[in-house]
Structures are given as C-alpha cells and as structure tokens.
Design a protein around this motif. Structure first.
Motif, PDB file in Angstrom:
ATOM      1  N   ARG A  39       1.118  -1.420   0.163  1.00 42.45           N
ATOM      2  CA  ARG A  39      -0.555   0.352  -0.013  1.00 42.45           C
ATOM      3  C   ARG A  39       1.443   0.992   0.119  1.00 42.45           C
ATOM      4  NH1 ARG A  39      -4.552  -1.224  -0.718  1.00 42.45           N
ATOM      5  NH2 ARG A  39      -6.265  -2.841   0.650  1.00 42.45           N
ATOM      6  N   VAL A  40       0.367   2.342  -0.451  1.00 43.74           N
ATOM      7  CA  VAL A  40       0.940   3.408  -0.655  1.00 43.74           C
ATOM      8  C   VAL A  40       0.790   4.201   1.236  1.00 43.74           C
ATOM      9  CG1 VAL A  40       0.838   6.277  -1.427  1.00 43.74           C
ATOM     10  CG2 VAL A  40       0.794   3.912  -2.836  1.00 43.74           C
ATOM     11  N   HIS A  41       2.297   4.787   1.568  1.00 40.13           N
ATOM     12  CA  HIS A  41       1.880   5.071   3.004  1.00 40.13           C
ATOM     13  C   HIS A  41       0.487   6.119   2.247  1.00 40.13           C
ATOM     14  CE1 HIS A  41       3.272   7.552   6.283  1.00 40.13           C
ATOM     15  NE2 HIS A  41       3.870   6.801   6.410  1.00 40.13           N
ATOM     16  N   PRO A  42      -0.235   6.723   3.932  1.00 40.95           N
ATOM     17  CA  PRO A  42      -0.596   7.305   4.011  1.00 40.95           C
ATOM     18  C   PRO A  42      -0.939   9.199   3.738  1.00 40.95           C
ATOM     19  CG  PRO A  42      -0.975   6.055   5.575  1.00 40.95           C
ATOM     20  CD  PRO A  42       0.110   5.361   4.897  1.00 40.95           C
ATOM     21  N   ASP A  43       0.688   8.761   4.299  1.00 39.59           N
ATOM     22  CA  ASP A  43       0.773  10.795   3.505  1.00 39.59           C
ATOM     23  C   ASP A  43       1.332  10.885   2.632  1.00 39.59           C
ATOM     24  OD1 ASP A  43       0.203  11.390   6.523  1.00 39.59           O
ATOM     25  OD2 ASP A  43       2.522  11.204   7.212  1.00 39.59           O
ATOM     26  N   VAL A  44       1.332   9.673   1.342  1.00 40.49           N
ATOM     27  CA  VAL A  44       1.835  10.240   0.001  1.00 40.49           C
ATOM     28  C   VAL A  44       0.745   9.743  -0.794  1.00 40.49           C
ATOM     29  CG1 VAL A  44       3.805   9.811  -1.743  1.00 40.49           C
ATOM     30  CG2 VAL A  44       4.806   9.058   0.771  1.00 40.49           C
ATOM     31  N   SER A  45       1.612  11.093  -1.507  1.00 40.52           N
ATOM     32  CA  SER A  45       0.137  10.950  -3.318  1.00 40.52           C
ATOM     33  C   SER A  45       1.094  10.631  -4.189  1.00 40.52           C
ATOM     34  CB  SER A  45       0.063  12.223  -3.226  1.00 40.52           C
ATOM     35  OG  SER A  45      -1.162  12.271  -4.357  1.00 40.52           O
ATOM     36  N   LEU A  46       0.568   9.335  -5.321  1.00 39.89           N
ATOM     37  CA  LEU A  46       1.573   8.544  -5.608  1.00 39.89           C
ATOM     38  C   LEU A  46       0.826   8.888  -7.481  1.00 39.89           C
ATOM     39  CD1 LEU A  46       3.720   6.813  -7.021  1.00 39.89           C
ATOM     40  CD2 LEU A  46       1.844   5.163  -5.814  1.00 39.89           C
ATOM     41  N   GLY A  47       1.465   9.345  -7.783  1.00 41.44           N
ATOM     42  CA  GLY A  47       0.790   9.742  -9.757  1.00 41.44           C
ATOM     43  C   GLY A  47       1.657   9.154 -10.601  1.00 41.44           C
ATOM     44  N   ILE A  48       1.220   8.242 -11.074  1.00 37.45           N
ATOM     45  CA  ILE A  48       1.641   7.456 -11.914  1.00 37.45           C
ATOM     46  C   ILE A  48       1.122   7.135 -13.890  1.00 37.45           C
ATOM     47  CG2 ILE A  48       2.239   4.854 -13.194  1.00 37.45           C
ATOM     48  CD1 ILE A  48       1.534   4.065 -10.266  1.00 37.45           C
ATOM     49  N   ALA A  49       2.175   7.735 -14.572  1.00 38.38           N
ATOM     50  CA  ALA A  49       1.880   8.710 -15.545  1.00 38.38           C
ATOM     51  C   ALA A  49       2.785   7.552 -16.546  1.00 38.38           C
ATOM     52  CB  ALA A  49       2.051   9.548 -15.845  1.00 38.38           C
ATOM     53  N   LEU A  99      -1.216  -1.649  -9.779  1.00 38.92           N
ATOM     54  CA  LEU A  99      -0.860  -0.328  -9.129  1.00 38.92           C
ATOM     55  C   LEU A  99      -1.789   0.534  -8.091  1.00 38.92           C
ATOM     56  CD1 LEU A  99       0.988   0.909 -12.379  1.00 38.92           C
ATOM     57  CD2 LEU A  99       1.913   0.451 -10.379  1.00 38.92           C
ATOM     58  N   LEU A 100      -3.152   0.111  -9.409  1.00 35.93           N
ATOM     59  CA  LEU A 100      -4.396   0.390  -8.307  1.00 35.93           C
ATOM     60  C   LEU A 100      -4.736   0.110  -7.256  1.00 35.93           C
ATOM     61  CD1 LEU A 100      -6.573   0.453 -11.866  1.00 35.93           C
ATOM     62  CD2 LEU A 100      -6.221   2.583 -10.414  1.00 35.93           C
ATOM     63  N   ASP A 101      -4.351  -1.117  -6.952  1.00 42.46           N
ATOM     64  CA  ASP A 101      -4.752  -1.358  -5.903  1.00 42.46           C
ATOM     65  C   ASP A 101      -3.630  -0.737  -4.098  1.00 42.46           C
ATOM     66  OD1 ASP A 101      -6.292  -3.827  -6.973  1.00 42.46           O
ATOM     67  OD2 ASP A 101      -5.268  -5.274  -7.163  1.00 42.46           O
ATOM     68  N   ALA A 102      -2.554  -0.596  -4.864  1.00 44.50           N
ATOM     69  CA  ALA A 102      -1.517  -0.479  -3.567  1.00 44.50           C
ATOM     70  C   ALA A 102      -2.378   1.282  -4.061  1.00 44.50           C
ATOM     71  CB  ALA A 102      -0.162  -0.137  -4.673  1.00 44.50           C
ATOM     72  N   GLY A 103      -3.070   1.286  -4.630  1.00 44.16           N
ATOM     73  CA  GLY A 103      -3.798   3.396  -4.109  1.00 44.16           C
ATOM     74  C   GLY A 103      -2.825   4.054  -5.316  1.00 44.16           C
ATOM     75  N   VAL A 152      10.168   2.119  -3.427  1.00 44.87           N
ATOM     76  CA  VAL A 152      10.191   1.722  -2.095  1.00 44.87           C
ATOM     77  C   VAL A 152       9.381   3.599  -1.937  1.00 44.87           C
ATOM     78  CG1 VAL A 152      11.957   1.546  -0.698  1.00 44.87           C
ATOM     79  CG2 VAL A 152      11.412   0.545  -2.447  1.00 44.87           C
ATOM     80  N   ALA A 153       9.710   4.507  -1.580  1.00 45.00           N
ATOM     81  CA  ALA A 153       9.875   5.353  -1.022  1.00 45.00           C
ATOM     82  C   ALA A 153       8.054   5.337  -0.563  1.00 45.00           C
ATOM     83  CB  ALA A 153      10.605   7.058  -1.690  1.00 45.00           C
ATOM     84  N   ALA A 154       7.050   5.109  -2.138  1.00 41.59           N
ATOM     85  CA  ALA A 154       6.259   5.149  -2.120  1.00 41.59           C
ATOM     86  C   ALA A 154       5.003   4.774  -0.963  1.00 41.59           C
ATOM     87  CB  ALA A 154       5.165   4.924  -2.935  1.00 41.59           C
ATOM     88  N   MET A 155       5.731   3.602  -0.490  1.00 39.12           N
ATOM     89  CA  MET A 155       5.035   2.998   0.543  1.00 39.12           C
ATOM     90  C   MET A 155       6.214   2.953   1.675  1.00 39.12           C
ATOM     91  SD  MET A 155       5.940  -1.227  -1.380  1.00 39.12           S
ATOM     92  CE  MET A 155       7.276  -0.994  -1.278  1.00 39.12           C
ATOM     93  N   THR A 156       6.889   3.810   1.930  1.00 37.79           N
ATOM     94  CA  THR A 156       7.613   3.996   3.370  1.00 37.79           C
ATOM     95  C   THR A 156       7.116   5.202   4.202  1.00 37.79           C
ATOM     96  OG1 THR A 156      10.137   4.537   2.642  1.00 37.79           O
ATOM     97  CG2 THR A 156      10.073   2.422   2.680  1.00 37.79           C
ATOM     98  N   GLY A 157       6.978   5.965   2.736  1.00 35.12           N
ATOM     99  CA  GLY A 157       6.814   7.640   2.937  1.00 35.12           C
ATOM    100  C   GLY A 157       7.831   8.494   3.374  1.00 35.12           C
ATOM    101  N   LEU A 158       9.281   7.596   2.909  1.00 39.93           N
ATOM    102  CA  LEU A 158      10.540   8.240   3.553  1.00 39.93           C
ATOM    103  C   LEU A 158      11.310   8.161   1.727  1.00 39.93           C
ATOM    104  CD1 LEU A 158      11.153   7.185   6.728  1.00 39.93           C
ATOM    105  CD2 LEU A 158      10.721   8.894   6.208  1.00 39.93           C
ATOM    106  N   VAL A 159      12.289   8.701   1.460  1.00 38.73           N
ATOM    107  CA  VAL A 159      12.977   8.230   1.277  1.00 38.73           C
ATOM    108  C   VAL A 159      14.561   7.136   1.385  1.00 38.73           C
ATOM    109  CG1 VAL A 159      15.294   8.891   0.104  1.00 38.73           C
ATOM    110  CG2 VAL A 159      14.098  10.550   0.217  1.00 38.73           C
ATOM    111  N   THR A 160      14.528   5.878   0.912  1.00 42.54           N
ATOM    112  CA  THR A 160      14.957   4.713   1.549  1.00 42.54           C
ATOM    113  C   THR A 160      15.689   4.226   0.363  1.00 42.54           C
ATOM    114  OG1 THR A 160      12.950   4.225   2.336  1.00 42.54           O
ATOM    115  CG2 THR A 160      14.017   2.403   2.695  1.00 42.54           C
ATOM    116  N   ASP A 161      16.976   3.618   0.852  1.00 42.55           N
ATOM    117  CA  ASP A 161      17.669   3.502  -0.460  1.00 42.55           C
ATOM    118  C   ASP A 161      17.153   1.503  -0.547  1.00 42.55           C
ATOM    119  OD1 ASP A 161      19.444   1.311  -1.167  1.00 42.55           O
ATOM    120  OD2 ASP A 161      20.963   2.213   0.162  1.00 42.55           O
TER     121      ASP A 161
END
Ligand code: MIC
Ligand code: SF4
Length: 641
Positions: free
Chosen positions: A316-326, A345-349, A402-411
C-alpha cells in the motif's frame, strides 16, 4: 580512417562545411518531431515561409504537453495541429497516444538516421542509434521544408561502460553519475557516444533513459551503438526492417574517454534545484516524502512501469504520500493493463495519470506548499513543478516506488525486497490507431481564437541605445525566462504569453520593457554563466523579442537557446572580460552607435556605459548567423532568400 558512430552518421548526412571540430556544418535531417507546446508556433512559422509541404522522410506532430484542456485553448491548438498535419503530409499523434520521445522510440526511431525535434529531450532517440537533436521550432520548421540543420561540429567523448548494474541500480543512476562527472554546464558542442562491453547489458529503454538526460548536461546529443539488443527491440516492435548494425570502428579517436564501471554504481538522486546536484540515496535516507511521481519521457517505458507494479504488488501507498503514475505511451498502458500490472498499481493506491507530460511540466499534480516530491523525470528546477517552494528530487522508478510505500527516502537495497528483474518482451502490442496519417486532397486549416500570427522582428537597428532591463545570475533556465505550467496554454498567443516573461524572477519585467519599447529604448538582458539552460522553447527568445529585447550580454550561453536568440534577431553577446558582468547594474544605460556596422563587419562590439570604461564584447556566431541577425531573425532571412 577508423570512425566513431557520430562520425559515421554525420558524414553520411553532411551537406555543408567540413567536419572540423568547432566549425559550423549543415546536415540533412531525415525525421522531425514536434510536440504541441512548441509545435503550434513551429507550424505557424512553416506556413509563414510559404513552403508547399514537408521534404523529410518522416515528420510527426505529437500532442502530449497541453492535454489538461482547461478552457478552449488546448483543444483548439490540437485541432489546428491535426489539420496542419493532414494538409502538409505529417503523421499526427493524437492526445492520449503518449509522450513524443517514448512513442517515437517505439514506433519510428531508426538507427543511423538524423532526427530533429522541437523539444530538448529529442536525444532520447540516441538510445536506438539515431543522431537525435533538440532545437527551436523555427529550425525544425526549416528542416521539415528540406532545409539543412546547422550545428557546430562537435567534440566527441566516448563513455566506455564496463561491468553490469547491480540489483536496485538502474539506468537513471548511470545518467545521474554522468551528471556528477560532467555537471550541467560547460558541455556545449559535445556529443557523447556510449561504448564498451557494458553497452550489451542495457536494453533500448534503459539506453534511452541515459541519452534523454544528456540534455541536462547541455551536450548536443548522446548516442548508443545499434547492436543485437537494438535489433531485438525493433523486432518486438515489428520493425526489424528498420535495423542496421552501427558500431564504432576499432581504433576510432575521441576527444575524451570517460570510463564508467556499471558494477560500481549505487542508487543516486538529483537534489533541489538542479539535475546536477547529485547525492547518493543513502545520504538522503530518512527524508520524509509528500509526493511521488513516476513517468515522464525519462522513465515511463514498459520496463519502468512493470518494475514499479512489481514493487507495489500486494502493498500500500503510505497515507502521507500521493503517488501519481503516468505511463509513457498508450502501448505501455495497454500492455500494463492486459498483464495485470495496472491493477496492482491501483490496488496499492496509485493515481493513474494520463500518458502525457503532465506533472513533469507543472501542468497539474503540483506538490503541496514546501512539499518534498520524488520524481522519475529529468528536471527539478525551482518552481517547475508548479509549486514555488516545493523541493523536487529526481530518482529511479525503483527508489520512487519504495519511497511511495515507506513515506521516506529509502535506499532500496535496504528495503527487504528483491529487485524485480524484467525481461524485455519479444512482442509489444502494436496498435497504431491513435496516429492519423496525412489526408489526400484539400484540407481546411482550423484556427481557433488563441492562434495568432508568428511575430516578426524588424531588421537590426543602426545603433543600440538601451537599458539593462534585468540582471540575472548563473544557470538561468528557460523555465525561469518563460514559465510553462499554468501559462503553457498561451504558447500560440505571443502578446499574451509575453506578459509572463521572468514571472518568477521579476514580475515587473514585461511592463518595464514595453514602456521602454514605446519610448524607442532597446531592452538588454545581463546574465551570468550558462544562460538559457534546459528546454528548447523558442518562446524564451520570441517573447523577449516581442518585448523589445535586442541583446543578451552573458558570460556564456547554452546551445539551443543561443541559436533561438539568433533565430529571433537577438544578439547573444559574450563579455570579452567576464569580470565586466559586475560593473553593469540593472537599469544601467548602454549604447553602441555603430551597432549594425560592427555586426556586419564582424568587428568587436563595444558597449558604452555612462561614467565608466566601455564594455568589450564578442560574438561566437557563424557568417550565416550574422546574416540572420542583420535580417532581424530567421523568418525574415528565410523568406528573403
Ligand atoms: C521541457 O521539458 O521543458 C519541455 C516542456 O518539454 C520543453 C519544451 C517546451 O517548453 O515546450 C523542452 O524540453 O524543450
Ligand atoms: Fe514532456 Fe517532461 Fe519530457 Fe519535457 S521533459 S518532453 S515536459 S515529459
């Protein structure tokens, strides 16, 4: 003599001059592309030149930038472009068909040919072995009519790739590494040629990501060999007939060799506000993210989207993140939908955006105030996202997902996931229904009320009597000069669009200029290094011309913008002594009484400044460009000759 790939393609297309580094050459252009934001003006100028039709092998008019359609302007422009294409023999790529560079790579790019596009990321075509160059719309219009394209015979650097990318390290990291090495300025009139054993480990879309962002280094273009990987890609696009082998000869000489060990690279990010401000993702780990955008002509291929979907599948996409995919093209979207990745992608939010430029050009999906946005695009200039104080980081789709899920820049190497490895399809879905082929017979051109006449300049004045209407610093981009985003819809209406010149730098500039112009005072722009970085938008020259700007005096210029200034009759003057920059304040009065005479004679141009020693300047232009300037721009020059 052993030749490199650049030498081979340019030799075959050379029509004027000799390939002597630093000298102007004229080449034949096989293919052109335009997009709608630069296209309307390019075709208005094409019409003004009175040419009967196109004389290239292939010219495509894409609609991908202005697809937001708030108000009538965009839709009117689209219809104008469609009727122009039908009348003059171009292929029209309808809105919804995808981003010009991605679509062109899929359906038209041909190894060994030349492509000229009115968009700075045209070098994406280098991924398939084309010499693909970005230019102003007027240059593209001339090339469409069969005229040559003029460029400086480049210095050619070999980028020798060895090793192979490690898990979670991507093509984006290769090009960000190149930006670390070459920076965003000082590379004018350079072409990059990729070679070495590492090339075979990269797919065509990966190669295209790398050539795409060569634009950020300011090189004229970047090119990869055309090899078995290229052949397999073309075969999967049902275009194997377009393939030719194109390799550098053993022993070919280069101006510089840059070694890159792919195995030694790690995930990287370009930090605000320049693509050259590169750090490792590890260094940024833990930074809170508000928005993630995946797409743009850099990273929106099927491979990029499949990888994103695989990373997000079942998560799932982190609640504080808005994920746009084009997705980059209709082909990518169709395949992703059929394979199930779209549902993941839709299931993930994820929020699915149109296959267009969209967020990349600040046309929509702007981040929140002060927001941190992670994007897979190629430019993170201040305010380009549409939010003045946002902070944009450029990363790979992997780091973004990965950041879309964690809400943080992540290696991503520490995400606990396995890096999904995608194999290129042996067959892409081929459905060319969104291309409209040229019509036979008479076609009426549709002109909505937003479509104006292309503005023309007067011939170069006898003397210059002007004022420094603005003084700016180093690395001023064309986004600073001529903002896009919400203003993009005025591209076909120069008097209106000119009201926004330097909007985010000094909003009073246009009014001041028009007041000077009314009084017969010429406007002058004073600038630092690398003036005119970034986009190819000729409006960054055309609108200042409309405001009465006659000259930009700078420490250095970027290639496309310098050419655009000449095309619109504005002198790109260089300080003979860069320290003189400090002596000219905004508002200073400058004059040269023998302005036109000095220009015609190729004599040094000296600007008198009240109460100070004069400022000596030089012009790095060809004889052809001198004549264009005297005529007051390329449109005047072309219609006279
Ligand atoms: C960009 O990425 O800045 C653009 C928008 O694609 C421009 C073209 C334009 O301004 O229309 C570019 O790169 O040339
Ligand atoms: Fe479109 Fe962005 Fe690519 Fe420019 S850089 S062509 S705006 S996707």
């Amino acid at each position: 003599m052993a030749q490199h790939i650049v030498g081979k393609i340019l030799a075959e297309h050379l029509r004027e001059g000799d390939f002597i580094t630093g000298q102007e050459i004229g080449i034949r252009i096989d293919q052109t592309l335009t997009q709608d934001a630069t296209g309307t003006m390019a075709y208005l100028q094409f019409e003004a030149m009175g040419l009967p039709g196109i004389r290239t092998d292939l010219s495509v008019s894409y609609v991908d930038h202005n697809t937001v359609q708030v108000g009538f302007e965009n839709a009117d422009d689209h219809r104008y472009l469609q009727t122009i294409a039908a009348r003059y023999g171009l292929i029209y790529s309808r809105p919804g068909n995808g981003i010009c560079h991605q679509v062109h790579l899929e359906r038209f790019g041909k190894p060994g040919t030349t492509l000229l596009g009115s968009d700075s990321h045209t070098p994406t075509g280098g991924g398939i072995g084309q010499i693909a160059i970005g230019a102003g719309g007027l240059d593209v219009a001339v090339a469409m009519g069969g005229g040559h394209f003029y460029l400086t015979a480049p210095r050619v650097y070999l980028v020798r790739l060895t090793g192979h990318l490690q898990p979670w390290v991507t093509a984006k990291d290769v090009v960000l590494h190149m930006l670390r090495l070459l920076a965003t300025k000082g590379n004018v009139d350079v072409m990059l040629e990729y070679g070495g054993p590492g090339v075979a480990t990269l797919t065509v879309p990966e190669r295209a990501t790398i050539t795409n962002m060569g634009a950020e280094m300011g090189v004229t273009t970047s090119v990869f060999p055309s090899d078995a990987v290229t052949r397999a890609f073309l075969k999967a696009q049902r275009r194997e007939r377009d393939w030719i082998e194109l390799l550098a000869d053993t022993g070919a000489a280069y101006d510089r060799v840059i070694e890159v060990d792919l195995s030694a690279l790690e995930p990287l990010a370009a930090c605000p506000h320049s693509p050259g401000n590169v750090k490792t993702v590890k260094e940024l780990a833990g930074l809170k993210v508000d928005q993630v955008c995946i797409g743009s002509c850099t990273n929106s291929s099927l491979k990029d989207l499949r990888t994103t979907a695989a990373i997000l599948k079942g998560r799932r996409v982190h609640p504080d993140v808005s994920l746009g995919i084009a997705p980059g093209s209709r082909q990518v979207l169709q395949m992703l939908a059929r394979e199930g990745g779209l549902a993941d992608l839709l299931d993930a939010g994820g929020r699915i955006l149109e296959s267009a430029c969209g967020f990349c050009i600040g046309n929509h999906f702007s981040p929140k105030s002060g927001g941190i946005s992670l994007r897979t695009s190629n430019r993170n200039f201040e305010a380009r996202s549409g939010t003045q104080d946002a902070h944009v980081y450029l990363v790979s789709p992997e780091v973004a997902a990965v950041a879309a899920m964690t809400g943080l820049v992540t290696d991503p190497r520490e995400s606990g996931q396995t890096h999904p490895q995608m194999v290129e399809p042996t067959e892409f879905t081929i459905d060319d229904a969104m291309f409209i082929l040229p019509a036979n017979g008479q076609v009426d051109i549709f002109r909505g009320p937003n479509i104006g006449e292309p503005p023309r300049n007067a011939a170069m004045p006898v003397s210059l009597k002007g004022v420094a209407a603005i003084k700016v610093g180093d690395k001023i981009t064309t986004d600073h000069i001529m903002p896009a985003g919400a203003r993009l819809k005025f591209r076909s209406n120069v008097p209106k669009y000119a009201q926004y010149v330097f909007e985010n730098v000094d909003g009073s500039f246009p009014k001041r200029c028009l007041a000077n112009k009314d009084k017969g005072i010429h406007n002058i722009i004073i600038a630092g290094e690398s003036y005119g970085q970034g986009s190819s938008r000729e409006h960054a020259a055309m609108c200042p011309m409309y405001l009465g700007v006659k000259v930009v005096v700078a420490k250095s210029f970027e290639r496309i913008h310098a050419a655009n200034l000449v095309n619109f009759g504005i002198l790109p003057l260089l300080f003979a002594n860069p320290a003189d920059y400090d002596r000219i304040e905004a508002g200073a009065e400058l004059e040269s009484l023998d302005w036109r005479k000095a220009l015609s004679a190729g004599a040094p141009i000296v600007l008198k400044i009240t109460g100070q020693p004069p400022v000596e300047c030089r012009l790095a232009i060809s004889e052809r460009q001198r004549q264009i300037l005297l005529a007051g721009g390329l449109l005047n020059f072309t219609t006279i000759h």
